[in-house]
Design a protein around this motif. Structure first.
Motif, PDB file in Angstrom:
ATOM      1  N   GLU A 223       0.816  -1.194   0.000  1.00 53.07           N
ATOM      2  CA  GLU A 223       0.000   0.000   0.000  1.00 53.07           C
ATOM      3  C   GLU A 223       0.856   1.252   0.000  1.00 53.07           C
ATOM      4  OE1 GLU A 223      -2.239  -0.771   3.448  1.00 53.07           O
ATOM      5  OE2 GLU A 223      -3.382  -2.385   2.505  1.00 53.07           O
ATOM      6  N   ARG A 224       2.075   1.154   0.534  1.00 53.22           N
ATOM      7  CA  ARG A 224       2.997   2.286   0.528  1.00 53.22           C
ATOM      8  C   ARG A 224       3.825   2.316  -0.742  1.00 53.22           C
ATOM      9  NH1 ARG A 224       5.019   0.054   5.172  1.00 53.22           N
ATOM     10  NH2 ARG A 224       7.092   0.174   4.273  1.00 53.22           N
ATOM     11  N   ILE A 225       4.173   1.139  -1.245  1.00 55.23           N
ATOM     12  CA  ILE A 225       5.113   1.048  -2.373  1.00 55.23           C
ATOM     13  C   ILE A 225       4.468   0.198  -3.468  1.00 55.23           C
ATOM     14  CG2 ILE A 225       7.472   0.501  -3.052  1.00 55.23           C
ATOM     15  CD1 ILE A 225       8.161   0.454  -0.073  1.00 55.23           C
ATOM     16  N   PRO A 226       3.863   0.816  -4.485  1.00 60.53           N
ATOM     17  CA  PRO A 226       3.162   0.043  -5.520  1.00 60.53           C
ATOM     18  C   PRO A 226       4.061  -0.929  -6.260  1.00 60.53           C
ATOM     19  CG  PRO A 226       2.612   2.379  -5.655  1.00 60.53           C
ATOM     20  CD  PRO A 226       3.765   2.256  -4.704  1.00 60.53           C
ATOM     21  N   ASP A 227       5.380  -0.743  -6.222  1.00 60.13           N
ATOM     22  CA  ASP A 227       6.271  -1.615  -6.991  1.00 60.13           C
ATOM     23  C   ASP A 227       6.452  -2.990  -6.377  1.00 60.13           C
ATOM     24  OD1 ASP A 227       7.678   0.251  -9.172  1.00 60.13           O
ATOM     25  OD2 ASP A 227       7.388   1.394  -7.341  1.00 60.13           O
ATOM     26  N   LEU A 228       5.957  -3.210  -5.172  1.00 63.43           N
ATOM     27  CA  LEU A 228       6.097  -4.513  -4.528  1.00 63.43           C
ATOM     28  C   LEU A 228       4.779  -5.273  -4.600  1.00 63.43           C
ATOM     29  CD1 LEU A 228       8.286  -3.850  -1.362  1.00 63.43           C
ATOM     30  CD2 LEU A 228       8.909  -5.067  -3.431  1.00 63.43           C
ATOM     31  N   VAL A 229       4.833  -6.517  -5.061  1.00 57.56           N
ATOM     32  CA  VAL A 229       3.637  -7.354  -5.177  1.00 57.56           C
ATOM     33  C   VAL A 229       3.628  -8.372  -4.047  1.00 57.56           C
ATOM     34  CG1 VAL A 229       2.390  -8.978  -6.647  1.00 57.56           C
ATOM     35  CG2 VAL A 229       3.676  -7.105  -7.664  1.00 57.56           C
ATOM     36  N   LEU A 329      21.538 -12.350  -3.185  1.00 54.99           N
ATOM     37  CA  LEU A 329      21.091 -12.470  -1.800  1.00 54.99           C
ATOM     38  C   LEU A 329      21.968 -13.441  -1.033  1.00 54.99           C
ATOM     39  CD1 LEU A 329      18.935 -11.757   0.304  1.00 54.99           C
ATOM     40  CD2 LEU A 329      17.576 -13.658  -0.559  1.00 54.99           C
ATOM     41  N   LEU A 330      22.365 -14.540  -1.679  1.00 57.66           N
ATOM     42  CA  LEU A 330      23.199 -15.546  -1.033  1.00 57.66           C
ATOM     43  C   LEU A 330      24.577 -14.996  -0.719  1.00 57.66           C
ATOM     44  CD1 LEU A 330      23.488 -18.551  -0.189  1.00 57.66           C
ATOM     45  CD2 LEU A 330      24.347 -18.987  -2.490  1.00 57.66           C
ATOM     46  N   LEU A 331      25.151 -14.246  -1.655  1.00 57.20           N
ATOM     47  CA  LEU A 331      26.514 -13.756  -1.477  1.00 57.20           C
ATOM     48  C   LEU A 331      26.592 -12.543  -0.553  1.00 57.20           C
ATOM     49  CD1 LEU A 331      28.159 -13.991  -5.012  1.00 57.20           C
ATOM     50  CD2 LEU A 331      28.257 -15.597  -3.120  1.00 57.20           C
ATOM     51  N   CYS A 332      25.432 -11.918  -0.284  1.00 57.88           N
ATOM     52  CA  CYS A 332      25.457 -10.659   0.467  1.00 57.88           C
ATOM     53  C   CYS A 332      25.856 -10.873   1.919  1.00 57.88           C
ATOM     54  CB  CYS A 332      24.091  -9.986   0.389  1.00 57.88           C
ATOM     55  SG  CYS A 332      24.142  -8.221   0.766  1.00 57.88           S
ATOM     56  N   ASP A 333      25.424 -11.955   2.531  1.00 60.27           N
ATOM     57  CA  ASP A 333      25.686 -12.162   3.957  1.00 60.27           C
ATOM     58  C   ASP A 333      26.018 -13.629   4.204  1.00 60.27           C
ATOM     59  OD1 ASP A 333      25.994 -11.348   6.563  1.00 60.27           O
ATOM     60  OD2 ASP A 333      23.908 -11.681   7.082  1.00 60.27           O
ATOM     61  N   GLY A 412      15.513  -9.565  -0.054  1.00 60.33           N
ATOM     62  CA  GLY A 412      15.192 -10.028  -1.401  1.00 60.33           C
ATOM     63  C   GLY A 412      14.586  -8.933  -2.260  1.00 60.33           C
ATOM     64  N   VAL A 413      13.789  -8.064  -1.640  1.00 59.70           N
ATOM     65  CA  VAL A 413      13.139  -6.987  -2.399  1.00 59.70           C
ATOM     66  C   VAL A 413      14.161  -6.045  -3.010  1.00 59.70           C
ATOM     67  CG1 VAL A 413      11.734  -4.902  -2.160  1.00 59.70           C
ATOM     68  CG2 VAL A 413      10.928  -7.052  -1.189  1.00 59.70           C
ATOM     69  N   VAL A 414      15.149  -5.593  -2.224  1.00 59.44           N
ATOM     70  CA  VAL A 414      16.100  -4.611  -2.746  1.00 59.44           C
ATOM     71  C   VAL A 414      17.030  -5.229  -3.790  1.00 59.44           C
ATOM     72  CG1 VAL A 414      16.024  -3.252  -0.622  1.00 59.44           C
ATOM     73  CG2 VAL A 414      17.785  -5.009  -0.892  1.00 59.44           C
ATOM     74  N   HIS A 415      17.069  -6.550  -3.864  1.00 57.12           N
ATOM     75  CA  HIS A 415      17.878  -7.202  -4.894  1.00 57.12           C
ATOM     76  C   HIS A 415      17.065  -7.471  -6.155  1.00 57.12           C
ATOM     77  CE1 HIS A 415      21.822  -7.818  -3.193  1.00 57.12           C
ATOM     78  NE2 HIS A 415      21.311  -8.254  -2.052  1.00 57.12           N
ATOM     79  N   ARG A 416      15.794  -7.105  -6.158  1.00 56.92           N
ATOM     80  CA  ARG A 416      14.980  -7.320  -7.350  1.00 56.92           C
ATOM     81  C   ARG A 416      15.432  -6.383  -8.469  1.00 56.92           C
ATOM     82  NH1 ARG A 416       8.726  -7.501  -5.103  1.00 56.92           N
ATOM     83  NH2 ARG A 416       8.918  -9.370  -3.799  1.00 56.92           N
TER      84      ARG A 416
END
Length: 470
Positions: A223-229, A329-333, A412-416
């Motif tokens: 509802e805040r960010i239309p780009d996320l489903v 996502l796997l390599l990030c942390d 995961g969202v910010v890596h989309r």
């Protein structure tokens, strides 16, 4: 949530003008009959608008609008944009789906204003898989009962009695033992659990409670960010199951944070010539924008991280395919190590390539961020990853100014594809250390919830405030 405006249909604009005209009326200037008439009209309008809202919410959720646009659930969107209780829209969607699926005549009556919102909800909540058919056939009688039973408490009691009578099969029989089955094919695992008795009830309640939390969080974000489903409930149920397992293992081991991901790259001694280019492409990510391909069972990287294929050591010799988002996502942390095997499978050498935040860094991140920095998320620090804002594979350092706590969902969202997270300019008025930009250009400052100081007051920077566009 400011800075985002949507144009409603012409009919909605006309409705809003009419509602504002009614709101401007001074009831004290009306006659007694006009005041009662106004109350009747407002009640009728509330019923019709509630039904229209249910239909619109369901259509928006089914098309993934909340998650795609804003990365929120409907509840989070209603809270961030309209200041509503997060559960209000969630309840409306649930009730609307039940009415549309099992009691369409009741839903039509609500749309026409012939039944109150509260009574329609009572009927929707009385539906279950065993009585749905009989109650569906008795819709006309249920509407008649509502019309001729003025007292709400009497109506509620009678509906509950009717629902119990309609549940002719009663509860499912309880076997002596519960059982489960786990089967694996490649990287696909099927888990089937048949649970009965108190264990079944407890498991369902815990799982569905976690699903509700995830559903609420994702729809709030949408509802805040239309780009996320938002994910479907089936997808959320799988995510909730894994999350509960992860927490259980962490609690049993006495750890206070989630188990970190460990990545092992296994290279056979007879392929030692491929060791350098493989690790250069996979670990150090020096492939850049050029295509990279290693013959054999190693790495294929068409395009700059457009896709990654990594051979994993599995009993059946299967390969696991990782998408760009999964790989990053796997390599990030993760804790990464190289393992070199001889021809008999005996390890010859192991080299650690730690790239994740050490305990001191995580303590500093906890003090600065207080949890997930994604706007509107309340995930605790112990369940967050340390995200590299400038990705490690393109030179981002593992230092505090380049790290931010993100829960697994928002990591995961910010890596989309299309999403971007950057360090905010010094002295940003919005108070966030970082700025997250959606694929449609909506910019949001990160939130930070530092722990209270010795006197019980919070530090002045960054200031506490609701998340909004940067």
């Amino acid at each position: 949530m400011t800075g985002v405006e949507f144009v409603p249909p012409a009919a909605a604009k006309e409705l809003l003008d009419a509602v504002q005209a009614v709101g401007a009326l001074d009831p004290s200037t009306l006659t007694e009959d006009e005041r009662f008439g106004l109350l009747d009209a407002l009640e009728h309008a509330e019923r019709v608008l509630t039904a229209a809202g249910m239909t619109t919410l369901i259509a928006t959720e089914d098309r993934g609008g909340f998650d795609v646009r804003f990365g929120m659930t409907p509840g989070a969107y209603s809270e961030q944009r309209h200041g509503r209780d997060r559960l209000s829209w969630t309840r409306r969607i649930r009730v609307g789906r039940k009415l549309a699926a099992h009691l369409p005549e009741v839903h039509r009556a609500l749309c026409e204003g012939r039944i109150s919102v509260e009574r329609a909800m009572v009927l929707a909540n009385a539906i279950n898989v065993r009585n749905a058919s009989l109650l569906g056939e008795a819709q006309a009688s249920l509407l008649d009962l509502s019309e001729h039973t003025p007292r709400f408490s009497d109506f509620l009691a009678q509906v509950r009695d009717l629902a119990a009578v309609a549940d002719v099969d009663g509860p499912e029989p309880e076997p002596e033992r519960s059982k489960g089955k786990v089967s694996r094919t490649g990287d696909h695992v099927a888990i089937v659990m048949d649970l009965y008795g108190t264990d079944a009830i407890a498991a369902e309640q815990m799982l569905e409670a976690e699903v509700d939390l995830l559903w609420k969080a994702e729809h709030d974000e949408a509802e805040r960010i239309p780009d996320l489903v938002p994910r479907s409930r089936a997808e959320l149920r799988a995510a909730a199951f894994v999350e509960l397992l992860r927490r259980g293992v962490a609690a049993r081991s006495g750890g206070s944070r989630r188990p970190s991901v460990e990545l092992s790259l296994v290279v056979d001694a007879d392929r030692v010539d491929d060791l350098h280019p493989t690790l250069a492409a996979v670990v150090a990510a020096t492939a850049g924008g050029d295509e990279h391909h290693v013959e054999g069972d190693h790495v294929e990287m068409p395009g700059r991280f457009a896709g990654v294929t990594v051979a994993v050591a599995a009993p059946d010799g299967s390969r696991r395919i990782l998408s760009q988002q999964q790989w990053q996502l796997l390599l990030c942390d993760s804790s990464i190590s190289q393992v070199l095997l001889d021809a008999l499978g005996e390890p010859l050498a192991v080299r650690s390539l730690d790239r994740f935040a050490d305990p001191a860094m995580r303590r500093a991140l906890t003090a600065r961020d207080g949890g997930c920095v994604f706007p509107g998320c309340d995930a605790a620090p112990s369940w967050c990853d340390a995200h590299h804002v400038v990705e490690h594979q393109v030179g981002g350092e593992t230092v505090i100014v380049n790290l931010a706590l993100l829960c697994r969902r928002h990591h995961g969202v910010v890596h989309r594809s299309g999403w971007r997270m950057i360090r905010s300019p010094d002295g940003s008025a919005d108070g966030g250390f970082f700025t997250i930009t959606t694929p449609t250009g909506c910019a949001m400052a990160t939130q930070h919830r530092p722990r209270p100081g010795p006197t019980g007051t919070r530090p002045s920077a960054p200031p506490g405030r609701p998340p909004g566009p940067a």
